[in-house]
Design an enzyme around this catalytic site. Structure first.
Site, PDB file in Angstrom:
ATOM      1  N   GLN A 142       0.776  -1.252   0.094  1.00 31.78           N
ATOM      2  CA  GLN A 142       0.204   0.101   0.039  1.00 31.78           C
ATOM      3  C   GLN A 142       0.895   1.205   0.025  1.00 31.78           C
ATOM      4  OE1 GLN A 142      -3.388  -0.985   3.021  1.00 31.78           O
ATOM      5  NE2 GLN A 142      -1.518  -1.605   3.943  1.00 31.78           N
ATOM      6  N   GLU A 171      -3.380   0.666  12.600  1.00 34.21           N
ATOM      7  CA  GLU A 171      -2.908   1.667  13.456  1.00 34.21           C
ATOM      8  C   GLU A 171      -3.019   1.494  14.766  1.00 34.21           C
ATOM      9  OE1 GLU A 171      -6.116   5.152  13.661  1.00 34.21           O
ATOM     10  OE2 GLU A 171      -6.888   3.812  11.900  1.00 34.21           O
ATOM     11  N   ASP A 205      -2.301  -7.866  10.998  1.00 37.24           N
ATOM     12  CA  ASP A 205      -2.463  -6.845   9.808  1.00 37.24           C
ATOM     13  C   ASP A 205      -1.461  -7.382   8.867  1.00 37.24           C
ATOM     14  OD1 ASP A 205      -3.335  -3.911   9.554  1.00 37.24           O
ATOM     15  OD2 ASP A 205      -1.620  -4.353   8.462  1.00 37.24           O
ATOM     16  N   ASP A 257      -1.660 -12.439   6.487  1.00 39.57           N
ATOM     17  CA  ASP A 257      -2.916 -12.376   5.922  1.00 39.57           C
ATOM     18  C   ASP A 257      -4.232 -12.889   6.807  1.00 39.57           C
ATOM     19  OD1 ASP A 257      -5.307 -14.068   4.130  1.00 39.57           O
ATOM     20  OD2 ASP A 257      -4.902 -12.028   3.324  1.00 39.57           O
ATOM     21  N   ALA A 258      -5.307 -11.993   7.055  1.00 39.28           N
ATOM     22  CA  ALA A 258      -6.171 -12.382   8.338  1.00 39.28           C
ATOM     23  C   ALA A 258      -6.777 -13.826   7.962  1.00 39.28           C
ATOM     24  CB  ALA A 258      -7.195 -11.304   8.394  1.00 39.28           C
ATOM     25  N   ASP A 277     -11.450  -4.429  11.084  1.00 42.82           N
ATOM     26  CA  ASP A 277     -11.088  -3.289  11.032  1.00 42.82           C
ATOM     27  C   ASP A 277     -10.373  -3.299   9.829  1.00 42.82           C
ATOM     28  OD1 ASP A 277     -10.561  -0.359  11.417  1.00 42.82           O
ATOM     29  OD2 ASP A 277      -9.029  -0.837  13.040  1.00 42.82           O
TER      30      ASP A 277
END
Length: 330
Positions: free
Chosen positions: A54, A109, A129, A160-161, A178
């Site tokens: 990202q 975050e 995350d 990876d979730a 989230d």
């Protein structure tokens, strides 16, 4: 991630690595739609870089304080992030009879973990995350969450979730989504699909377990983008599904969340307020029993859309949120 700063002027790119004159006025601009933009003045661009997954930026804005931007989409703002994170975290934890374990999908975050850890009954929080760079970035720059990151109850996993949940034998009282918005080409839209909810996520919930996810913009003009689809998809997997909304000023829209469980939700204002007093350390800034109940009441337009929605998220048939952002020199 590099420390390069990329600023755009009205005449084009000033150049990667160039240092703008912050005595002049700079603006952040996010495209909400083809013919609609949301912009606000900057004091400075504190950081901009790229991870494996990202683009990441931290902006110091004149109106909203520090703002975290990922892939050109506003994620949270210093002055009002408590609205988003209180609405995401506290409703499922307050509806659960005795939450002890929570799994966070995303949440790099640290703000979701911060709010979860305010609940006295919590014994373990797993925050998963996919992006180590985002987590490192937020741990360094978002000082409000340093205590959460240092908590012995927080177990941070970079993965990876979906893979992480599949590989774990344990179950959780609450699972929190989230996640970033489902953006085409982004890393997480598959975590909004029926097959993921049904085959991976739901089996990892304990008896009376609750799942909650952020569900994108939920305004009169925007709720059909993804909000109604996420709601309808969860209705195909869980017996009880509850949508609720709140206005988040920095998002320039009403935002939506969806809770789901196979146990009914007991939303009594007096009981919710009692549980807040008993269970939560410190004072909530936005949410109380009355506002939680009112947030579940949709206006006529949104309500009818939720009732009539037929789209179900699949890997082959997903809906995406439009938009990207940029910073430029006025």
């Amino acid at each position: 991630m590099g420390e390069a700063v990329e600023i755009f002027s009205t005449n084009g790119v000033l150049g990667r690595g160039s240092q703008p004159d912050f005595n002049k006025c700079y603006w952040y601009e996010e495209e909400i739609d083809n013919d609609l933009k949301w912009s606000f003045a900057l004091n400075s661009v504190l950081y901009r870089g790229t991870s494996e997954y990202q683009d990441i930026a931290l902006l110091d804005t004149k109106h909203f304080g520090k703002v975290l931007v990922i892939d050109g989409k506003m994620q949270s703002a210093e002055t009002d992030e408590f609205i988003y994170h209180e609405c995401l975290v506290h409703p499922p934890l307050l509806c659960h009879p005795n939450p002890k374990s929570v799994f966070i999908m995303g949440g790099g975050e640290g703000s979701a973990a911060r709010e979860i850890l305010r609940h006295k009954s919590i014994e373990k929080v797993v925050m998963c995350d996919i992006d180590q760079e985002v987590v490192n970035f937020c741990r360094r720059y978002l000082t409000v969450n340093r205590e959460a990151f240092s908590s012995e109850k927080l177990h941070l996993v970079i993965n990876d979730a979906k893979a992480e949940l599949e590989g774990r034998d344990e179950k959780f009282d609450v699972i929190v989504g989230d996640l970033a918005d489902p953006v085409e080409g982004g890393p997480c839209y598959q975590l909004y699909t029926k097959s993921f909810y049904e085959q991976v996520l739901k089996p990892k919930l304990n008896h009376k377990g609750i799942f909650v996810t952020q569900a994108g913009p939920a305004g009169v003009l925007t709720h059909k983008e993804v909000f109604s689809s996420i709601y309808n998809t969860l209705k195909h997997v869980f017996k009880y599904v509850l949508a609720y909304t709140a206005h988040v000023p920095s998002f320039a829209d009403t935002w939506g969340w969806v809770m789901a469980s196979d146990q009914p939700f007991n939303l009594d204002a007096k009981q919710i307020n009692g549980r807040i007093d008993e269970r939560v350390s410190g004072e909530l800034l936005y949410l109380h029993g009355e506002s939680l109940i009112s947030s579940t009441i949709m206006n006529k337009s949104v309500y009818q859309s939720l009732m009539k929605e037929t789209h179900v998220y699949t890997e082959e048939d997903a809906r995406f949120i439009y938009g990207h952002g940029r910073a430029y020199h006025a």
